[in-house]
Design a protein around this motif. Structure first.
Motif: not given
Length: 246
Positions: A226-241
């Protein structure tokens, strides 16, 4: 398609080791950092291990600089830093903790990830490559617990630090994506340490034991996936937790 490189702390066991293995099986390159040795180096030619004590915070900048010198940065499609290493102890009321214990905990669990992040951003700022930092957090960063003051404080710090860095990066030309990832309760050595304490020393030891007995701990492999999935998706800079799902 370019290559992907990852620097991961705490790869000798637990979530860090599982993360490294899953990425290596995807043909990624991994530099692992931990105090202990690792058997991954014998199993995977794309893995390089660095034995290093993260409490030695004044040497971290040189460590990051030397690691990045070994990476062919112009050929890299994605470069990631995963701040996974943490120290659970001291597990006792704060008036029973000595300065050395508190200092070591905060150095490994909070100061080291902050310095690793600082150096990583500084030494990769000239790149147009996609860059991402994942800070492994904990529910303990949001929920206070007796006998866990140092650990809870360091994880609360990780959450706040992640949000601050995300704000700093949001205005950059090639921003570093940064997220904090709470894996939930995982069947790792940290959990075993907590269960092994006497109730007199650590008030919550029985609770940790009950969670384990009830089979409610997640496996390090599931968490790593699951961590790898979160890492591979493009992050929303307003939602980082991020907390784990399911």
């Amino acid at each position: 398609m370019g290559q992907r490189y990852f620097i991961i702390t705490g790869t000798s066991k637990g979530i860090g080791k599982q993360l490294a293995e899953l990425l290596l099986e995807k043909a990624d390159y991994v530099y692992g950092i931990s105090r202990g040795a690792s058997d991954l180096e014998d199993a995977y030619e794309r893995y390089q291990h660095v034995q290093f004590d993260l409490a030695d915070i004044h040497s971290i900048d040189d460590l990051v600089s030397s690691l990045l010198e070994h990476i062919p940065l112009k050929e890299v499609e994605f470069i990631g830093l995963i701040n996974n290493a943490a120290m659970l102890e001291p597990l006792k009321p704060i008036d029973q903790c000595i300065a050395e214990e508190i200092s070591q905990q905060l150095e490994i669990s909070l100061a080291a990830p902050m310095i690793l992040t600082s150096s990583f951003i500084q030494y990769t700022n000239h790149l147009t490559t996609r860059r991402k930092i994942v800070n492994v957090s904990s529910g303990s960063g949001s929920y206070p617990a007796p006998s866990m003051a140092s650990y809870c404080t360091s994880k609360a710090g990780i959450n706040m630090f992640t949000q601050c860095v995300a704000m700093e990066q949001s205005g950059q030309a090639n921003p570093v994506e940064v997220i904090a990832f709470d894996p939930g309760m995982v069947d790792t050595e940290l959990q075993a340490v907590a269960r092994g304490k006497s109730a007199e020393e650590f008030a919550l030891s029985e609770v940790f034991g009950q969670v384990y007995e009830a089979g409610q701990l997640r496996s390090p492999q599931d968490v790593a996936k699951q961590l790898i999935e979160r890492m591979e998706e493009i992050s929303d800079p307003s939602k980082v937790l991020h907390t784990i799902e399911g």
